[in-house]
Every structure is written in C-alpha cells, then in structure tokens.
Design an enzyme around this catalytic site. Structure first.
Site, PDB file in Angstrom:
ATOM      1  CD  GLU A  27     -10.741   8.502  20.464  1.00 21.43           C
ATOM      2  OE1 GLU A  27     -10.192   9.582  20.756  1.00 21.43           O
ATOM      3  OE2 GLU A  27     -11.603   8.394  19.545  1.00 21.43           O
ATOM      4  N   GLY A  28     -11.749   3.586  18.511  1.00 21.13           N
ATOM      5  CA  GLY A  28     -12.139   2.173  18.375  1.00 21.13           C
ATOM      6  C   GLY A  28     -11.231   1.437  17.403  1.00 21.13           C
ATOM      7  CG  LEU A  76      -2.638   4.601  15.881  1.00 23.00           C
ATOM      8  CD1 LEU A  76      -3.238   5.748  15.060  1.00 23.00           C
ATOM      9  CD2 LEU A  76      -1.167   4.394  15.559  1.00 23.00           C
ATOM     10  CG  HIS A  98     -10.215  -3.212   7.621  1.00 19.70           C
ATOM     11  ND1 HIS A  98      -9.433  -3.846   8.569  1.00 19.70           N
ATOM     12  CD2 HIS A  98     -11.267  -4.023   7.388  1.00 19.70           C
ATOM     13  CE1 HIS A  98     -10.015  -4.990   8.897  1.00 19.70           C
ATOM     14  NE2 HIS A  98     -11.118  -5.126   8.204  1.00 19.70           N
ATOM     15  NE  ARG A 132       1.476  -1.092  23.109  1.00 19.63           N
ATOM     16  CZ  ARG A 132       1.793  -1.828  22.042  1.00 19.63           C
ATOM     17  NH1 ARG A 132       2.853  -2.595  22.059  1.00 19.63           N
ATOM     18  NH2 ARG A 132       1.043  -1.790  20.954  1.00 19.63           N
ATOM     19  CG  ASN A 172      -6.424   1.461   9.079  1.00 18.34           C
ATOM     20  OD1 ASN A 172      -5.265   1.138   8.854  1.00 18.34           O
ATOM     21  ND2 ASN A 172      -7.368   0.581   9.372  1.00 18.34           N
ATOM     22  CG  ASN A 186      -2.171  -0.869   0.934  1.00 11.49           C
ATOM     23  OD1 ASN A 186      -3.070  -0.462   0.212  1.00 11.49           O
ATOM     24  ND2 ASN A 186      -2.173  -2.056   1.471  1.00 11.49           N
TER      25      ASN A 186
END
Ligand code: GRF
Length: 208
Positions: free
Chosen positions: A148-149, A94, A110, A66, A108, A14
């Site tokens: 956030e998901g 993220l 997918h 982390r 993003n 990509n």
C-alpha cells in the site's frame, strides 16, 4: 504456464526486456498475456503489438472521476486472469483493492537501490538527478512486491551500478536500465514462475 500481465506508461524498455527473455528462453513457463497502459501513446503498446501481445489502454482521462477509472482498471486486470502483475514503468497509483487482491503477486521495478531515492515523486529521471545531486558512487535498481505504500513492499532483487564521473541523469538512467533493470526484471519473473520467491514476516525470501 505463468500468466503475466504487464502495466506500462511509457517507452516500454523493461517490457521489451521481458518479451525478449521469454522469446529467447531465459524466462520459462511464462506467457505475457496482456499489456495495459494508462497512456494511449505509450510506445510500450507498439512493442507489445509487434510481438503479438494484446495491449489495451485504460486511461484516467476517459473517466469522470478516479473511482470510475479504478473500477475499470481493476476489471481489465481481472479479465486478464493474471498469476503475476508486473509494473514496468507504470506511473499510476494502484487501487488498494487491487493490492489486497493480488498481495505479493505484483512486482515493480524501481531505478534505485531502495530505500534510497524512492517514494512519492521519485520516478524517471528525477531518481537519477537526486542520486547525482547526493553524489552517491553506487546506485542501481530494485525489484519489489507492491504494497500500500510507495516503493515500500518486500524487496526481491537488487543490482548495483557504478556512477561515473561526468554522468548526466540521462546517461546514468540508461546505464541503470542496461546493467540492472533489464536483467533484474526477467530474473524476478523467472524466479516467481518457479515458486522461488516467498514472503515471510514482510520480507521476501528468494531461493535461487
Ligand atoms: C524505468 O526507469 C523504470 O525503472 C521506471 O520507469 C522507467 C520506465 O522505463 N519505473 P520503460 O518504460 O520500461 O522504458
């Protein structure tokens, strides 16, 4: 000139599609300023180097916990001063601080038609294995803003791809890449570069 940072983890096809689109002029007023990978062995880093694009590795393995990785990763992102961040096969969740800071500026790609075959655990071949297991006749790819998901942000572009009798997950993955991902991602960056994507009431509005 839109400054684009691309985050990668693997093969980078990509990323390559976006590099090619910029070089061939189908994506305009755009510069890929840097590539960041969490995987120092990602072939995507070699693709970047072959085109004179700075590539850095920020790996969770190099940090004691982390939070330290997230701090270093977000600092590397900020240092690139991107207008747009593209996740191109990036397999790291993220930090929420980054999602807040770059709200509706992180795209993003997918490999399914969201909301099908997405969410936690749905990445790479698994997406196509599940599509074949369900027996869908059509699958495809989605470009969406990151929130956030997991794969839940505003959908920007989608493109359908036929599932053929006898498809294996690998064959289907390749068709979705060729017929959808490698077309949609550059198209989304071109639209973003020219202010043609807005978000209203949680939904992306695209003016082509
Ligand atoms: C692609 O299928 C992409 O949709 C998914 O991960 C894979 C990465 O491929 N997010 P590549 O690294 O871009 O070749």
């Amino acid at each position: 000139m839109l400054r684009v940072l691309v985050c990668v983890s693997g093969g980078g096809t990509n990323l390559q599609a976006l590099i090619d689109a910029v070089e061939q002029g189908s994506v305009t007023d755009t510069e890929i300023v840097q590539v960041i990978s969490n995987n120092r062995n990602a072939y995507a880093l070699q693709r970047a180097a072959a085109h004179g694009i700075r590539g850095v590795c920020v790996s969770p393995k190099d940090f004691p916990e982390r939070a330290a990785f997230y701090d270093s990763f977000l600092q590397a992102v900020d240092d690139a001063a991107p207008d747009l961040i593209v996740l191109a096969g990036f397999l790291v969740v993220l930090p929420e601080a980054m999602i807040r800071k770059y709200r509706n500026r992180i795209l993003n790609i997918h490999p399914s038609l969201i909301p099908s075959f997405c969410g936690a655990g749905y990445y790479g071949l698994k997406v196509h294995e599940e599509a074949l297991k369900r027996g869908v006749r059509v699958t495809g790819a989605t470009v969406h803003f990151v929130d956030e998901g997991t794969d839940t942000g505003p959908i920007v572009l989608q493109k359908a791809v036929s599932v053929m009798d006898g498809d294996t997950p690998a064959v289907l993955q390749r068709r979705v890449m060729e017929e959808a991902e490698w077309i949609l991602l550059p198209e989304a960056v071109e639209l973003f570069a020219h202010g043609k994507i807005t978000v209203k009431d949680g939904r992306a509005v695209v003016t082509k």
